[in-house]
Design a protein around this motif. Structure first.
Motif, PDB file in Angstrom:
ATOM      1  N   LEU A 118      69.008  71.490 -90.234  1.00 22.39           N
ATOM      2  CA  LEU A 118      68.265  69.949 -88.840  1.00 22.39           C
ATOM      3  C   LEU A 118      69.440  69.659 -88.879  1.00 22.39           C
ATOM      4  O   LEU A 118      70.572  70.020 -88.293  1.00 22.39           O
ATOM      5  CB  LEU A 118      67.933  69.333 -90.046  1.00 22.39           C
TER       6      LEU A 118
ATOM      7  N   ALA B 280      72.871  69.696 -85.994  1.00 22.57           N
ATOM      8  CA  ALA B 280      73.695  68.185 -85.490  1.00 22.57           C
ATOM      9  C   ALA B 280      74.812  69.173 -85.976  1.00 22.57           C
ATOM     10  O   ALA B 280      75.636  68.166 -84.795  1.00 22.57           O
ATOM     11  CB  ALA B 280      73.137  67.334 -86.000  1.00 22.57           C
TER      12      ALA B 280
ATOM     13  N   GLN C  41      70.691  66.754 -78.797  1.00 20.45           N
ATOM     14  CA  GLN C  41      69.922  66.835 -80.274  1.00 20.45           C
ATOM     15  C   GLN C  41      68.498  66.602 -80.074  1.00 20.45           C
ATOM     16  O   GLN C  41      67.553  67.288 -80.754  1.00 20.45           O
ATOM     17  CB  GLN C  41      70.250  65.588 -80.986  1.00 20.45           C
TER      18      GLN C  41
ATOM     19  N   GLN D 162      66.958  69.753 -82.167  1.00 20.01           N
ATOM     20  CA  GLN D 162      66.296  69.747 -83.536  1.00 20.01           C
ATOM     21  C   GLN D 162      64.130  69.656 -83.096  1.00 20.01           C
ATOM     22  O   GLN D 162      63.909  70.453 -84.664  1.00 20.01           O
ATOM     23  CB  GLN D 162      66.566  67.877 -83.814  1.00 20.01           C
TER      24      GLN D 162
END
Lengths: 174, 460
Positions: free
Chosen positions: A91, A95, A132, A136
């Motif tokens: 994760l 990002a 994102q 994500q």
């Protein structure tokens, strides 16, 4: 000190006459720092960490397509090779890589010195978060799929949930 | 910035290659999490495909702001009405001031930003070159970099303190504040003579009549010198613009620092303003012969014309003229030059020989000796020596040359002026005015002392 004609700074640069501006130096430093932190994570315990650190620092100061590609490649390949499967660092890396890519692309066509307004930075962050918001869940889905192994119902449910989420974001996007 | 116009940009290709790398790495390692790293790049590449690019017009424009801060000019960077960038995104403007590396300014597309740039002290100059590219906030779509015309400003030369006004002895004007040598209406007494046909009755001097005409058979009138305005021709030598820094003598390119041309502009404006304020007529010409001379006239509006003409004066190589400029009869001619060659001196001699009251103004600013190479350090004193000889020859021939650097605001009185012995402009013009009034006054007094010769020969 002996000054030569070519080296004499004859002019005075134009400067903005307002507040709320971030120097490009700060943006470059943030770019290099992000890339270096990601590099340290994936190259942990190896002296070869110097390579991505150096490339990231050079790419932040003198960005070019080649250096950006090499810098990102060093992170992606090192993640695939060094990080264990199913690591929650995924994760952070989704990002982080996105952030590094965006900052590199922002700096790519800009001169060495300059300013970015806070409003522009806010707009960049908003756009970053929007991307994102889709990336994500994909990362979470990948982690889930990796843990579930060959379980077809779990994968089907995950893909359906991701499609619904993507469609929802696409419909709400102005 | 992934997509510029209609073609595929390197950035978009980079995103696609990273997507492929992630997918291949994931497949080879058998890890879906490695494939997931490609998600943001894939989304950016898709966003770049979906959205259209921008136009060819720069998305911003820069205009001058009337508010200035000290010696710096204030500009306003604002979104362009016909902006070519993607709507609702960001704009990256590249700013390049003369002699400076470029700077970038990234703003939201609807943001404004005031800028401070260095402006010339006078004259026209490009103070800022710029161009801009717009891009969406996710940097997926961008418009191509569009250069804009540079920001060009025209600064009027400043007006200094009023100066003394030397005038020629041969005034030909019909109205003004100077006493001419002609008989007519004026304030300065010329003679007291018997009344003749044509004399105004209001000019009868009863006291003189009682004193001089004992039999009361003649009426005496007061006659005066006619008032007249002076005519001044300002000639600016725009063939050279010698900077104060000797190192800049040998460098090319745009320069905003003050040079001899700024001194010439400021000094000429101050002289013109001084004469115009006194009701005199001022004309303007240049030695390069590129533009038609500004005819001799007076008034505040004409002074503005002179300032505008001086502001647009730039360095133009001197070309061969068919004939030399002809000053108006009985005018004062002031030549503003750096005196680097013999042409200004030749014209000063010519006009001096024609009977005009002439003066030169040396416009070389206080020098900063920072030449670097040996050739440069040798060339500077040679140039100064040549100037010195030219100015010395003029001085020997009775043609005054003043230093114009004192007319520039900000130049200290004790600044290191070029090596010449002439007084500053204010002192020189005051001395010149005193000498001319002494000569003119002497003539007038002489004429007043010889009323019979000046009138009809009938001495009372």
């Amino acid at each position: 000190m002996r000054l030569f004609p070519a080296a004499r700074g004859a002019g005075v640069a134009a400067v903005p006459d307002r507040g709320g501006l971030v120097p490009l130096t700060v943006v470059r430093a943030a770019t290099a720092l992000t890339a270096v932190l990601l590099g340290i994570v994936v190259w942990n315990g190896s002296v070869w960490v110097v390579v991505p650190v150096a490339v990231a620092a050079i790419a932040a100061v003198l960005p070019s397509i080649g250096l950006i590609f090499v810098s990102l490649l060093l992170l992606v390949v090192a993640y695939a090779v060094n990080m264990p499967a199913g690591s929650p660092w995924l994760l952070v890396f989704v990002a982080g890589l996105h952030a590094v890519f965006v900052l590199y692309v922002l700096l790519l066509h800009l001169p060495l010195r300059g300013w970015v307004s806070v409003a522009a930075v806010r707009e960049l962050v908003r756009s970053f978060l929007r991307v994102q918001a889709m990336a994500q869940p994909i990362a979470l889905l990948a982690l889930w799929v990796g843990d579930a192994g060959q379980s077809l119902p779990v994968v089907a449910v995950g893909v359906a949930a991701f499609c619904w989420w993507t469609l929802r974001l696409a419909v709400r996007r102005p | 910035m992934a997509r510029a116009g209609t073609g595929r940009s390197p950035v978009e290709a980079l995103a696609l290659i990273l997507v492929l790398v992630c997918i291949v790495a994931g497949l080879v390692a058998g890890r879906p999490d490695a494939v997931a790293l490609a998600a943001p790049f894939a989304l950016l590449a898709l966003a770049g495909r979906a959205a259209p690019g921008g136009g060819e017009e720069p998305p911003v424009r820069i205009s001058t702001d009337p508010r200035t801060q000290g010696s710096r000019l204030r500009l306003l960077l604002a979104p362009s009405a016909a902006g070519g960038g993607p709507s609702g995104g960001l704009v990256a403007t590249t700013l390049a001031a003369p002699g400076c590396p470029p700077d970038a300014l990234v703003l939201r597309s609807d943001e404004e930003c005031p800028l401070l740039v260095r402006a010339p002290l006078s004259g026209e100059a490009d103070v800022l070159s710029y161009g801009a590219a717009g891009f969406t906030a996710d940097l997926a779509v961008s418009s191509p970099f569009a250069p804009a015309p540079p920001v060009r400003v025209s600064i009027l030369p400043p007006i200094g303190e009023p100066l003394a006004r030397p005038v020629s002895r041969r005034l030909v004007g019909l109205a003004g504040t100077h006493a001419s040598r002609r008989a007519g209406d004026g304030g300065e007494l010329r003679s007291i003579a018997p009344l003749q046909p044509g004399d105004a009755l209001r000019r009868i001097d009863w006291r003189a009549t009682a004193r001089r005409s004992a039999d009361q058979d003649r009426l005496m009138v007061r006659r005066s010198f006619a008032d007249a305005e002076a005519s001044v021709l300002l000639v600016v030598d725009q063939a050279h613009d010698l900077p104060s820094s000797t190192a800049d003598w040998f460098t090319a390119g745009p320069r905003l620092s003050a040079g001899s041309l700024h001194t010439a502009r400021a000094a000429a404006t101050t002289v013109a303003a001084s004469f115009v304020a006194g009701g005199d007529r001022v004309g303007l010409d240049d030695l390069s012969g590129t533009r038609r001379a500004l005819r001799s006239a007076g008034g505040a509006r004409h002074l503005e014309q002179i300032r505008v003409r001086l502001a647009v004066t730039s360095v133009v190589p001197r070309r061969r003229r068919g004939r030399d400029p002809v000053p108006p009869q009985g005018s004062v001619v002031v030549v503003f030059s750096a005196f680097l060659d013999a042409e200004p001196a030749r014209l000063l001699r010519l006009w001096h020989a024609q009977g005009h009251l002439v003066a030169g103004v040396d416009c070389v600013p206080p020098l900063v000796h920072d030449a670097t190479t040996t050739a440069q350090t040798q060339a500077v004193p040679l140039t100064q020596l040549r100037r010195h000889l030219l100015l010395e020859d003029l001085g020997k021939e009775g043609i005054p040359v003043f230093s114009g650097a004192s007319a520039v605001v900000g130049v200290a009185a004790d600044a290191h002026l070029p090596d010449r012995g002439g007084p500053d402009l204010e002192t020189g013009l005051r001395l010149m005015a005193r000498q001319s009034s002494r000569h003119g006054g002497g003539a007038a007094q002489g004429a007043a002392r010889r009323p019979g010769r000046a009138d009809d020969g009938r001495t009372p």
